[in-house]
Design an enzyme around this catalytic site. Structure first.
Site, mmCIF file in Angstrom:
data_model
loop_
_atom_site.group_PDB
_atom_site.id
_atom_site.type_symbol
_atom_site.label_atom_id
_atom_site.label_comp_id
_atom_site.label_asym_id
_atom_site.label_seq_id
_atom_site.Cartn_x
_atom_site.Cartn_y
_atom_site.Cartn_z
ATOM 1 N N SER A 36 18.514 -72.429 -38.392
ATOM 2 C CA SER A 36 17.225 -73.108 -38.247
ATOM 3 C C SER A 36 17.180 -74.404 -39.023
ATOM 4 O O SER A 36 17.755 -74.516 -40.115
ATOM 5 C CB SER A 36 16.104 -72.190 -38.739
ATOM 6 N N GLY A 74 17.880 -59.213 -30.048
ATOM 7 C CA GLY A 74 16.610 -59.906 -29.957
ATOM 8 C C GLY A 74 16.392 -60.488 -28.574
ATOM 9 O O GLY A 74 15.866 -61.591 -28.420
ATOM 10 N N ASP A 78 14.275 -67.168 -26.659
ATOM 11 C CA ASP A 78 15.663 -67.571 -26.476
ATOM 12 C C ASP A 78 16.489 -66.457 -25.837
ATOM 13 O O ASP A 78 17.382 -66.721 -25.025
ATOM 14 C CB ASP A 78 16.289 -67.978 -27.808
ATOM 15 N N TYR A 94 10.905 -67.942 -44.541
ATOM 16 C CA TYR A 94 11.737 -67.988 -43.332
ATOM 17 C C TYR A 94 12.947 -68.885 -43.553
ATOM 18 O O TYR A 94 14.086 -68.522 -43.214
ATOM 19 C CB TYR A 94 10.907 -68.497 -42.152
ATOM 20 N N GLN A 98 12.307 -61.725 -37.677
ATOM 21 C CA GLN A 98 10.969 -62.319 -37.734
ATOM 22 C C GLN A 98 11.126 -63.831 -37.583
ATOM 23 O O GLN A 98 11.819 -64.466 -38.356
ATOM 24 C CB GLN A 98 10.328 -61.952 -39.080
ATOM 25 N N SER A 99 10.477 -64.417 -36.583
ATOM 26 C CA SER A 99 10.799 -65.791 -36.194
ATOM 27 C C SER A 99 9.717 -66.818 -36.472
ATOM 28 O O SER A 99 9.878 -67.984 -36.108
ATOM 29 C CB SER A 99 11.140 -65.832 -34.693
ATOM 30 N N ARG A 151 6.955 -68.984 -25.363
ATOM 31 C CA ARG A 151 6.588 -68.930 -26.776
ATOM 32 C C ARG A 151 5.324 -68.077 -26.949
ATOM 33 O O ARG A 151 4.351 -68.263 -26.219
ATOM 34 C CB ARG A 151 6.301 -70.333 -27.302
ATOM 35 N N LEU A 157 20.029 -63.225 -32.441
ATOM 36 C CA LEU A 157 18.757 -63.936 -32.309
ATOM 37 C C LEU A 157 17.599 -63.133 -32.888
ATOM 38 O O LEU A 157 16.468 -63.634 -32.928
ATOM 39 C CB LEU A 157 18.453 -64.222 -30.828
ATOM 40 N N ALA A 158 17.847 -61.892 -33.321
ATOM 41 C CA ALA A 158 16.774 -61.010 -33.757
ATOM 42 C C ALA A 158 16.246 -61.415 -35.126
ATOM 43 O O ALA A 158 16.913 -62.104 -35.895
ATOM 44 C CB ALA A 158 17.267 -59.568 -33.785
ATOM 45 N N GLU A 202 14.685 -75.273 -40.545
ATOM 46 C CA GLU A 202 13.891 -74.985 -41.737
ATOM 47 C C GLU A 202 14.764 -74.870 -42.986
ATOM 48 O O GLU A 202 14.252 -74.960 -44.104
ATOM 49 C CB GLU A 202 13.089 -73.701 -41.543
#
Length: 318
Positions: free
Chosen positions: A125, A8, A13, A149, A83-84, A184, A80-81, A127
């Site tokens: 994350s 990613g 990042d 996510y 869907q973010s 971003r 890091l790959a 989240e």
């Protein structure tokens, strides 16, 4: 020479991490789903595109992942790959879970399959925690995600912990809270705010339309956060770490800081639309990054007001 594989590398990042590792003398490989057609604009902006070897890799295809690991001969892998976007995960839940969960599982399996002494960093994350009701999260805080996510990142986090325990793989999860930069994409609200502030400052009268302004987040500076990623893999023992500033602010405060940096009162230019509110959202997110400070010696230096100012100063007006 150490060799790193950044899965990613085309994201925010990934670019900053690649620049850091090149500065430290690493040989750097990076992956994308289609390395031939990806323009890698972040690497170009950082002036490092010709110093990175890119590989096409589909995170949810084990043979593709194994091929990238073998080809790169990496000693460190940075996962890091995937869907973010939290908001987009409500629209693309299957893609979100497949890219994050199976992408992480395939890297762990590839490391186990090769038997090489490879260290893995997994991008976790905040989240995962869900709504903390005013409490500050630590590494021991239970997970209760409230988005596809968050569910995907929670599953991947648990896979990393399981493989570390079951197979002795050196694998760490960085539980990153919000971290921003001019790299971003515009779909992220902080980038949307920064661009709107610059646009309106040039004379455009169209207002900025947002959803909730009362949500609270811990916003840091992305180039500093990648330093913590690298430091995790330099330790003797793998562990998980919260990476955050330790300071939380409302989205309204971020908006105010961005508009103030260009001499505007945000209240004259911002409108809210209930249609932009997510099906579920976290009211407040807060972190205790003391474990990273004690074990890694890492502390955030750039706080939210400066993050907003830097993003607004660098924003491109369309």
């Amino acid at each position: 020479m150490k060799t790193a594989l950044i899965c990613g590398i085309g994201g925010q990042d990934g670019g900053y991490l690649a620049a850091l590792l090149l500065e430290k003398g690493y040989r750097v490989f990076g992956t994308s789903r289609d390395a031939q057609s990806n323009g890698f604009s972040n690497l170009r902006r950082l002036g490092i595109q010709d110093r990175v070897t890119v590989i096409t890799m589909a995170p949810d295809d084990f043979r593709s992942v194994l091929g990238a690991v073998v080809q790169s001969e990496a000693t460190e892998i940075y996962a890091l790959a995937g869907q973010s976007s939290v908001g987009l995960s409500f629209e693309l839940p299957v893609e979100t879970l497949q890219s994050i969960v199976f992408g992480t599982l395939n890297l762990l399996e590839a490391i186990r399959f090769t038997g090489r002494a490879i260290k893995l960093y997994h991008a976790g994350s905040s989240e995962c925690f869900g709504d903390l009701n005013g409490c500050r999260a630590t590494e021991a805080t239970p997970f209760w995600p409230r988005s596809p996510y968050g569910v995907a990142k929670t599953s991947a986090h648990l896979l990393v912990a399981n493989y570390r325990e079951a197979y002795g793989i050196f694998a760490c999860t960085g539980i990153l809270f919000n971290h921003e930069s001019p790299h971003r994409p515009r779909r992220f609200v902080t980038s949307k705010i920064a661009a709107a502030a610059r646009r309106i400052a040039t004379g455009d009268s169209a207002p900025l339309i947002l959803g909730r302004l009362d949500i609270v987040r811990d916003w840091g500076w992305a180039p500093e956060f990648v330093e913590a990623m690298w430091q995790m893999l330099q330790q003797d023992v793998p562990d998980d770490y919260i990476v955050a500033t330790g300071q939380s602010h409302s989205l309204e405060a971020f908006v105010a800081a961005a508009f103030d940096s260009v001499g505007l009162d945000w209240r004259d230019h911002v409108r809210t639309d209930p249609g932009l509110i997510r099906p579920t959202d976290l009211a407040r997110s807060a972190a205790d990054p003391s474990h990273a400070a004690e074990r890694l010696g890492w502390r955030a230096q750039t706080m939210m007001p400066e993050v907003a100012r830097r993003m607004t100063a660098a924003a491109e007006v369309e």
